[in-house]
Design an enzyme around this catalytic site. Structure first.
Site, short mmCIF file in Angstrom:
data_model
loop_
_atom_site.label_atom_id
_atom_site.label_comp_id
_atom_site.label_asym_id
_atom_site.label_seq_id
_atom_site.Cartn_x
_atom_site.Cartn_y
_atom_site.Cartn_z
N GLY A 1 -0.84 4.48 -0.29
CA GLY A 1 -1.69 5.64 -0.06
C GLY A 1 -1.06 6.44 1.07
O GLY A 1 0.14 6.28 1.37
N SER B 1 -18.13 16.84 0.03
CA SER B 1 -17.42 16.91 1.31
C SER B 1 -18.28 17.43 2.47
O SER B 1 -19.10 18.34 2.31
CB SER B 1 -16.21 17.82 1.15
N ALA C 1 -1.25 6.19 4.30
CA ALA C 1 -0.69 5.39 5.40
C ALA C 1 0.56 4.65 4.96
O ALA C 1 1.56 4.59 5.70
CB ALA C 1 -1.74 4.41 5.91
N GLY C 2 0.55 4.09 3.74
CA GLY C 2 1.69 3.30 3.28
C GLY C 2 2.85 4.16 2.82
O GLY C 2 4.01 3.90 3.16
N LEU D 1 -7.48 10.90 7.53
CA LEU D 1 -6.17 11.36 7.05
C LEU D 1 -5.24 11.51 8.23
O LEU D 1 -4.06 11.14 8.19
CB LEU D 1 -6.32 12.68 6.30
N GLY E 1 0.83 -1.20 0.00
CA GLY E 1 0.00 0.00 0.00
C GLY E 1 0.86 1.24 0.00
O GLY E 1 1.84 1.34 0.76
N GLU F 1 -6.58 3.00 7.09
CA GLU F 1 -7.96 2.50 7.11
C GLU F 1 -8.00 0.97 7.23
O GLU F 1 -9.02 0.40 7.62
CB GLU F 1 -8.70 2.97 5.85
N ARG G 1 -21.67 12.05 11.37
CA ARG G 1 -22.18 11.47 10.12
C ARG G 1 -23.27 10.43 10.35
O ARG G 1 -24.23 10.36 9.59
CB ARG G 1 -21.01 10.81 9.39
N HIS H 1 -19.04 5.00 2.81
CA HIS H 1 -17.91 5.91 2.64
C HIS H 1 -16.60 5.40 3.24
O HIS H 1 -15.52 5.63 2.70
CB HIS H 1 -18.29 7.24 3.28
C1 LIG Z 1 -14.38 10.60 -1.53
C2 LIG Z 1 -13.67 10.51 -0.20
C3 LIG Z 1 -13.31 11.67 0.47
C4 LIG Z 1 -12.66 11.59 1.70
N1 LIG Z 1 -12.32 12.74 2.34
C5 LIG Z 1 -11.68 12.66 3.52
C6 LIG Z 1 -11.29 13.85 4.21
O1 LIG Z 1 -11.53 14.96 3.76
N2 LIG Z 1 -10.64 13.72 5.39
C7 LIG Z 1 -10.35 12.50 5.94
O2 LIG Z 1 -9.74 12.45 7.00
N3 LIG Z 1 -10.68 11.37 5.28
C8 LIG Z 1 -11.33 11.42 4.10
N4 LIG Z 1 -11.67 10.26 3.46
C9 LIG Z 1 -11.17 8.97 3.97
C10 LIG Z 1 -9.70 8.81 3.58
O3 LIG Z 1 -9.50 9.32 2.30
C11 LIG Z 1 -9.24 7.36 3.60
O4 LIG Z 1 -9.67 6.72 4.75
C12 LIG Z 1 -7.72 7.31 3.55
O5 LIG Z 1 -7.21 8.08 2.50
C13 LIG Z 1 -7.22 5.88 3.44
O6 LIG Z 1 -5.82 5.91 3.29
P1 LIG Z 1 -4.98 4.58 3.30
O7 LIG Z 1 -3.58 4.96 3.03
O8 LIG Z 1 -5.29 3.82 4.53
O9 LIG Z 1 -5.58 3.72 2.08
P2 LIG Z 1 -5.64 4.04 0.50
O10 LIG Z 1 -5.40 5.45 0.16
O11 LIG Z 1 -6.90 3.39 0.03
O12 LIG Z 1 -4.42 3.23 -0.07
C14 LIG Z 1 -4.42 1.84 -0.17
C15 LIG Z 1 -3.16 1.41 -0.86
O13 LIG Z 1 -3.07 -0.01 -0.76
C16 LIG Z 1 -2.81 -0.56 -2.04
N5 LIG Z 1 -3.38 -1.89 -2.03
C17 LIG Z 1 -4.60 -2.28 -1.56
N6 LIG Z 1 -4.72 -3.62 -1.69
C18 LIG Z 1 -3.58 -4.06 -2.25
C19 LIG Z 1 -3.12 -5.34 -2.62
N7 LIG Z 1 -3.84 -6.44 -2.44
N8 LIG Z 1 -1.90 -5.43 -3.19
C20 LIG Z 1 -1.14 -4.32 -3.39
N9 LIG Z 1 -1.51 -3.09 -3.02
C21 LIG Z 1 -2.73 -2.98 -2.47
C22 LIG Z 1 -3.40 0.42 -3.02
O14 LIG Z 1 -2.78 0.26 -4.26
C23 LIG Z 1 -3.09 1.75 -2.34
O15 LIG Z 1 -1.78 2.12 -2.63
C24 LIG Z 1 -12.36 10.33 2.25
C25 LIG Z 1 -12.73 9.18 1.59
C26 LIG Z 1 -13.41 9.26 0.38
C27 LIG Z 1 -13.89 7.99 -0.26
#
Ligand SMILES: Cc1cc2nc3c(=O)[nH]c(=O)nc-3n(C[C@H](O)[C@H](O)[C@H](O)COP(=O)(O)OP(=O)(O)OC[C@H]3O[C@@H](n4cnc5c(N)ncnc54)[C@H](O)[C@@H]3O)c2cc1C
Length: 657
Positions: A62, A304, A64-65, A461, A60, A445, A350, A421
């Site tokens: 995103g 938002s 976090a990663g 975030l 990952g 997440e 929410r 969401h």
């Molecule tokens: C439309 C929208 C708006 C939002 N707005 C806000 C906001 O304003 N403020 C807030 O705090 N939160 C917001 N959120 C929530 C927030 O965006 C997410 O919870 C957060 O970005 C998740 O980050 P993450 O790094 O955990 O996961 P992600 O950003 O989902 O990243 C996951 C990563 O894992 C990788 N991955 C997944 N499975 C695999 C696999 N099997 N093999 C290889 N790679 C894999 C993907 O390629 C990606 O790189 C919003 C969410 C949405 C849907």
């Protein structure tokens, strides 16, 4: 953690087995405000020369990663990072719009670390672990400094300080933002830090690579099986520790605001290898999304929550009133959130705003096609602030709305409706973010984290970056200090088994050759989840869903049609594997929701409500985290409870009135 031990089956219909209670043992037993400092001090360090001998896999990239990979790379560990997109910049995090919380108190409106901690515990309906939430609030302050130093262009006030706005469930302004593109700007910050480490060769980045299995050796997470999504090549990768930062699983509902690719496979595969899955039924339904427009939609769009700072939510007082909203006079409108919750008004959390929208639509007062919508109206804000100010704050959101609906929100109220969401559930982790498999860490997440039964806006975030920039880099050292662990290579039986399992599954998916598309199964599963495990759940509905999900899963494995072959770019095959895992997850979500016979946060059980229709918690029976252990193929899952103890916040029925 106490050892697992099966005791007895509790459920009349035998959906699950109850195991022994578990507990987090890593949070130091000192006053809460000293716990994180104490843990960091007690965690063993690894000297810089030894870090070069240690390796970490991060799945990952995103927020976090990428933040974890950049930080561990900078620290000198050998990091291999994987994502399924063609660039880390395409992670779903980029979609985050509204902002990121931090207890900086720039507004001098009474905010503090303690208040952010309190709001988060209360917002999560007293179903989150106090120690973790307190640390999150503490670290929030550092995140903003880190991001500003990276050049993230947060909005500023005329005096130069970073600007803030409010999100639901709080009465202070602590949300930092970059217009409606906060996730994108934060991700660019994390990405550039990651790129720097890629250039420095401390991080090896593998894009378009999907993790399909976890490799566990001698009880420790030691590697992953990965499919190269372009060639279909199946690879093994090994390290001293594995981190999953793979995001949430909201797409089990098919329609959600998540990016279409978001899935549960990485965490589900780890779950099947022994990692406990916590609170799977806790799903966040966001109140302000563009309503579903038709059968052919594959995704929903968020508007938002920041819009609730200035927009007012209402429906006509009478369901018969079908006039153009602009022609409906003030006395014929029901600003129901302001009426029912006068102290928080449009900024209730929410879960509460979503249920209230559903209630008014169920009463027949919804607006738009099918009556599944409520108005979000900016007429007052336009009159008070003027169009340029509204445009400066929300311009990109307004133009997104206009493009999707063909309606001009500057002229006429937006129509919105709740949609899936975010998922508060995820892999169970202790204070160190370590899962129940030693050496497996879970961030962002993907873990069950700090949000209890309902996440407050702008806190995802914050949590993802807290985990990646600050928490994990401190706690993982303590584990790695015992490394390097004995070398594992692809001939190790655990690796061979994992690869064989991946190949067998792919072969099976390609050989069914049935008559239904993967998407048609996914849609049907999603509909079941939405109808029975969505905004409102009941004993009867959940049992119905469980029966149908099990039938549908069987039909999937005997009638799905996946065209093409493995040795090519094959999106149908990718989706088929993900949907297969969604079936298993969906089943566990319904079991979790069935067992939790209380309402809390995003989990509303119709059987458990106050006389005026508010969620009714049952702290005597359910003040615990449900941590599910995989019971085996076609066997019942095992429920371990982590009792939740509140020493610093008094548990009480939430009220936003
Ligand atoms: C439309 C929208 C708006 C939002 N707005 C806000 C906001 O304003 N403020 C807030 O705090 N939160 C917001 N959120 C929530 C927030 O965006 C997410 O919870 C957060 O970005 C998740 O980050 P993450 O790094 O955990 O996961 P992600 O950003 O989902 O990243 C996951 C990563 O894992 C990788 N991955 C997944 N499975 C695999 C696999 N099997 N093999 C290889 N790679 C894999 C993907 O390629 C990606 O790189 C919003 C969410 C949405 C849907």
């Amino acid at each position: 953690m106490t050892n697992f031990e099966v005791t007895h089956s509790l459920d009349a219909n035998s959906f699950y087995i109850e195991g022994a209670d578990i507990a987090d043992t890593k949070a130091p037993q000192v006053p809460i405000e000293r716990r994180w400092e104490e843990r960091r001090f007690r965690a063993r360090l690894v000297n810089p020369a030894n870090r070069r001998k240690l390796s970490v896999i991060i799945v990952g990239s995103g927020l976090a990663g990428a933040s974890a990979a950049a930080t561990l790379g900078e620290a000198g560990y050998n990091v291999a990072c994987f994502c399924y997109q063609d660039s880390p910049r395409r992670a779903h995090s980029i979609a985050a719009q509204g902002g990121i919380n931090a207890a900086k108190n720039y507004r001098n409106d009474g905010d503090s670390v303690y208040r952010l901690f309190y709001d988060t515990v209360k917002g999560g309906d007293f179903r989150a672990r106090e120690s973790n939430v307190y640390r999150l609030a503490e670290v929030s302050v550092e995140i903003i400094d880190q991001c500003v130093a990276q050049g993230v262009p947060f909005a500023r006030e005329y005096g130069g300080l970073l600007d803030n706005r409010s999100f639901g469930g709080v009465q202070v302004s602590r949300t930092f933002y970059a217009r409606g593109q906060t996730g994108q700007q934060l991700l660019i910050g994390a990405y550039q830090a990651l790129e720097r480490q890629i250039a420095a060769e401390t991080v090896e980045m593998h894009t378009r690579h999907e993790m399909l299995e976890l490799i566990v050796v001698d009880g420790r997470a030691r590697g992953v099986v990965i499919r190269d999504m372009v060639t279909g090549g199946i690879e093994t990768h090994f390290a001293d520790a594995v981190v999953l930062a793979t995001g949430g699983y909201g797409n089990v509902f098919y329609l959600s605001t998540n990016a279409v690719g978001c899935n549960v496979t990485a965490t589900w595969r780890a779950h099947r290898k022994g990692a406990y899955f916590a609170n799977p039924c806790y799903t966040q339904i966001h109140p302000t999304c563009i309503p579903v427009s038709g059968e052919h939609q594959s995704k929903l769009t968020l508007m938002s929550e920041s819009l609730r700072n200035d927009g007012r939510i209402w429906v006509p007082k009478s369901g018969e009133d079908k006039r153009d909203p602009r022609e409906i006079s003030e006395q014929d409108r029901d600003y129901y959130l302001e009426r029912i919750y006068p102290s928080f008004g449009n900024l209730v959390p929410r879960d509460i705003a979503s249920r209230a929208a559903k209630n008014v639509c169920d009463e027949g007062r919804g607006v738009g096609p099918g009556g599944l919508g409520v108005y979000l109206d900016f007429a007052d804000a336009m009159a008070r602030l003027g169009r340029p100010a509204v445009e400066a704050k929300y311009g990109n959101l307004f133009s997104m709305y206009a493009q999707i609906t063909g309606e001009d929100p500057y002229q006429t109220p937006m129509r919105i409706y709740p949609a899936v969401h975010y998922t508060m559930g995820g892999l169970w982790v202790d204070y160190d973010l370590e899962a129940s498999i030693p050496g497996l860490y879970v961030t962002g997440e993907a873990n069950f984290s700090d949000h209890g039964a309902n996440r407050l806006g702008a806190s995802a975030l914050m949590q993802g970056l807290a985990d990646g920039y600050f928490v994990l880099p401190s706690t993982i050292n303590d584990y790695l200090a015992d490394g390097p662990f004995p070398k594992v290579d692809p001939s190790h039986p655990a690796a061979v088994d994992a690869v064989e399992a991946v190949r067998a599954r792919i072969d099976k998916l390609l050989s069914v050759n049935g008559s239904r598309t993967v998407d048609s199964f996914h849609k049907e599963l999603g509909r079941l989840m939405w109808d029975y495990c969505g905004m409102e759940r009941s004993e009867e509905g959940l049992r119905k869903a469980l029966t149908r999900i099990r039938e549908l899963k069987k039909e999937f494995w005997s009638d799905v049609r996946v065209l093409g072959m493995n040795e090519e770019l094959n999106q149908a095959l990718e989706r088929a594997g993900r949907v297969a895992d969604f079936f298993e997850l969906g089943e566990l979500m319904c079991i979790d929701a069935l067992v939790r016979r209380e309402s809390c946060g995003g989990h509303f059980r119709v059987e458990s409500q106050t006389p005026d229709g508010e969620a009714l918690r049952d702290d005597d029976e359910f003040a615990y985290v449900s941590a599910w252990e995989f019971g085996g193929e076609d066997r019942r899952p095992i429920l371990h409870k982590e009792p939740l103890l509140y020493e610093y916040v008094e548990m009480k029925q939430r009220s936003y009135k």
